[in-house]
Scaffold this motif. Sequence first.
Motif, mmCIF file in Angstrom:
data_model
loop_
_atom_site.group_PDB
_atom_site.id
_atom_site.type_symbol
_atom_site.label_atom_id
_atom_site.label_comp_id
_atom_site.label_asym_id
_atom_site.label_seq_id
_atom_site.Cartn_x
_atom_site.Cartn_y
_atom_site.Cartn_z
ATOM 1 N N GLU A 132 0.840 -1.190 0.000
ATOM 2 C CA GLU A 132 0.000 0.000 0.000
ATOM 3 C C GLU A 132 0.873 1.236 0.000
ATOM 4 N N GLY A 133 0.255 2.400 -0.068
ATOM 5 C CA GLY A 133 1.023 3.634 -0.224
ATOM 6 C C GLY A 133 2.047 3.871 0.860
ATOM 7 N N ASP A 134 1.725 3.469 2.072
ATOM 8 C CA ASP A 134 2.633 3.703 3.191
ATOM 9 C C ASP A 134 3.488 2.476 3.519
ATOM 10 N N GLY A 135 3.522 1.501 2.631
ATOM 11 C CA GLY A 135 4.322 0.304 2.853
ATOM 12 C C GLY A 135 3.476 -0.950 2.849
ATOM 13 N N LEU A 136 4.023 -2.033 3.379
ATOM 14 C CA LEU A 136 3.304 -3.303 3.436
ATOM 15 C C LEU A 136 2.331 -3.313 4.609
ATOM 16 N N ARG A 137 1.137 -3.819 4.362
ATOM 17 C CA ARG A 137 0.130 -3.970 5.427
ATOM 18 C C ARG A 137 -0.334 -5.422 5.453
ATOM 19 N N ARG A 138 -0.529 -5.945 6.655
ATOM 20 C CA ARG A 138 -0.963 -7.332 6.814
ATOM 21 C C ARG A 138 -2.444 -7.377 7.178
ATOM 22 N N TYR A 139 -3.160 -8.246 6.480
ATOM 23 C CA TYR A 139 -4.584 -8.488 6.740
ATOM 24 C C TYR A 139 -4.730 -9.943 7.197
ATOM 25 N N CYS A 140 -5.523 -10.146 8.243
ATOM 26 C CA CYS A 140 -5.552 -11.458 8.896
ATOM 27 C C CYS A 140 -6.975 -11.970 9.078
ATOM 28 N N ASN A 200 -5.228 -5.293 12.208
ATOM 29 C CA ASN A 200 -4.491 -4.836 13.380
ATOM 30 C C ASN A 200 -3.013 -5.195 13.265
ATOM 31 N N TYR A 201 -2.149 -4.221 13.551
ATOM 32 C CA TYR A 201 -0.709 -4.425 13.383
ATOM 33 C C TYR A 201 -0.193 -5.535 14.280
ATOM 34 N N GLN A 202 -0.599 -5.567 15.553
ATOM 35 C CA GLN A 202 -0.089 -6.570 16.483
ATOM 36 C C GLN A 202 -0.495 -7.978 16.065
#
Length: 740
Positions: A493-501, A525-527
Amino acid sequence: MVTEPEAAAIPRLGSSEMVPARATQDRIDIPEFAPSLAPDGDFTLERFLDREISWLDFNARVLELAEDEDLYLLERLNFLSIFASNLDEFFMVRVAGLKRRIATGLAVPSAAGLSPSEQLEQIKVAAHKLQHRHARIFAEQIRPALAYEHIHIVRWDELDEAARTELSVMFRERVFPILTPLAVDPAHPFPYISGLSLNLAVIVRNPVSEKELFARLKVPDQLSRLISVDGPRAGSVPGRTARFIPLEDVIAQHLDLLFQGMEVLEHHTFRVTRNEDLEVEEDDAENLLQALEKELLRRRFGPPVRLEVATDINPSVRELLVRELGVEESEVYALPAPLDLRGLEAIYRIDRPDMKYPKQLAHTSRFLNESETSKAANVFAAMRRRDILLHHPYDSFSTSVQAFLEQAAADPKVQAIKQTLYRTSGDSPIVDALIDAAEAGKQVLALVEIKARFDEQANIDWARKLEQAGVHVVYGIVGLKTHCKLSLVVRQEGDGLRRYCHIGTGNYHPRTARYYEDLGLLTANYQVGEDLSKLFNQLSGYAPKSTFKRLLVAPRSVRSGLIDRIEKEIANSKAGLAARVVIKLNSMVDEAIIDSLYRASQAGVTVDVIVRGICAVRPGVPGLSENIRVRSILGRFLEHSRVFGFANGGDPVVYIGSADMMHRNLDRRVEALVQLNSREDINDLLAVLDRYMDPGTASWHLDSDGDWTRRHKDDDGNPLSDIQSWLLASRSRQRTLSRR
């Protein structure tokens, strides 16, 4: 093989002893299972109910649904079929395991203080009663009720000549070519009888020598057990007669074609159940896949644990079967024909909506249903806005979890997908999405549990299908089954990698998602993303030092983490703060967990347990468990979710996940529980659990003697609320409100 309850702790998740399943290693020394902490006071092993008898009590509850005249007739018939299938698995696994312990000298008493021999004796008494009750319900209640609806299970001599002629043609064209009669004489030893097959024991006479001979004929299991006499749509029209005849009856009437030149004197049906539990020494196997395939071949030849015969069997034939199969007389179950009532599902498939539960429409979660268009919601955008707690089958699986993975496969911004698969189907859209993602050049990891009991061969087949498509397939960790339900999607994504769980309580199986009650959390959620990345790294590679913030992971921290939470409730109760434990799960057996609940009860903590199946807790015992209540819900949907809720002094904490409270889950499986973060989700879920425990909700209540009592009507005979119907109506109301 390590068996319960002598189950030992296996290498801890996060220890240096963990290796991928495909790697070789020296044998791991398994330490002894740590004894559970006793509650305050002088209590003996009698504080636990026996798990095997508790399981039989569960199947008796299934039978009570078949007896309930207020339920739809074909649903009652379906519960008869479910009972039969359940009992088969119990004998194949649990009874077989007890016999194996006795044979190998592992006669360690159970947590309830019973030796394997004592357990086996109690099982035989209870199982004989249940099987005869099962047969009686079919003969005296269900069969007459079907006849009233013009649906008949008939014998050959009840048919007219035209029907007999048509069935004879069908037999010659579709059945006769695949039958294989097996003679027993000095030149032909007694044949191997495969587990769960239905068979005909045939006595023939040689007209020349006058000698009587025995032969065995297997009823083909690839054909429908019940043959429709009146065509495929028979029974679909109310008032129109539909007749079904057991396949073995059709075969029996044509035995002269199979034994030409012989005189057929008599025939009898029988059925054998065998030990079909798997024993794979994983740590000695260089290739787990090949080791399991070999064991699957051996499974067919496991020792017999039960012989079912028709009540009218010739005593000499019965004696022959007992002798040749090597079963004890107490393992013989004489039942009225037809045997094996699993075959009733053929009648259940009749298209008679008036005799089944009304069709239910699974609704899209209101957080994924923000437009009136038919276009699927953008699952990633919805997950960025908030966590989404799903409750299947009330929330649609196809428009949530399935859509999540399908969109991930098609999205060019998605870089990687990691997925655990315990049970699914080869034609599953989940498998298809993973294949599509791999073929599109994404990094795709599938952790396939090929040791999922009774799904082993299917899992092997579609694991190979995934490998051929370029998916990285791994089979987990030596000594552990991977039972956690996890999906991780990594997106640029625009601000870097994002994780979806996604973390769930049920399998990624679209078909069972329609009738299994389960929970799932979709979150960005990042954590949680960090935790899942660490866990997948442990499962596919080497990451022994991982720690988790939002997850409890078995075999390292689920038991200890939950006991810590229970101890906090005890401390809160003593401090005058809000204290409660509410747990919903399939099985409650683990002694350490149960003893911690007893300690909580002694400290004044209210403890509520909602259990579908096995429960070793004795609730309501003065001085031990008077603050513990146990309920069981069975019905249209299979209650499958696992929830662990704690009052936490007024700031409730709730976990959901894959783990039941059993030794195998806590010590020999990789399980994951995730702590919910949304206050709205926590409050909503606790409110649902309160509804499960409400006195106005139909349920079974467990007492201190281990007896279950069904309470589905009030003192005036009015039906109590059905929680599953209430949840269906609740989702309909939410959908209506979300459209306004």
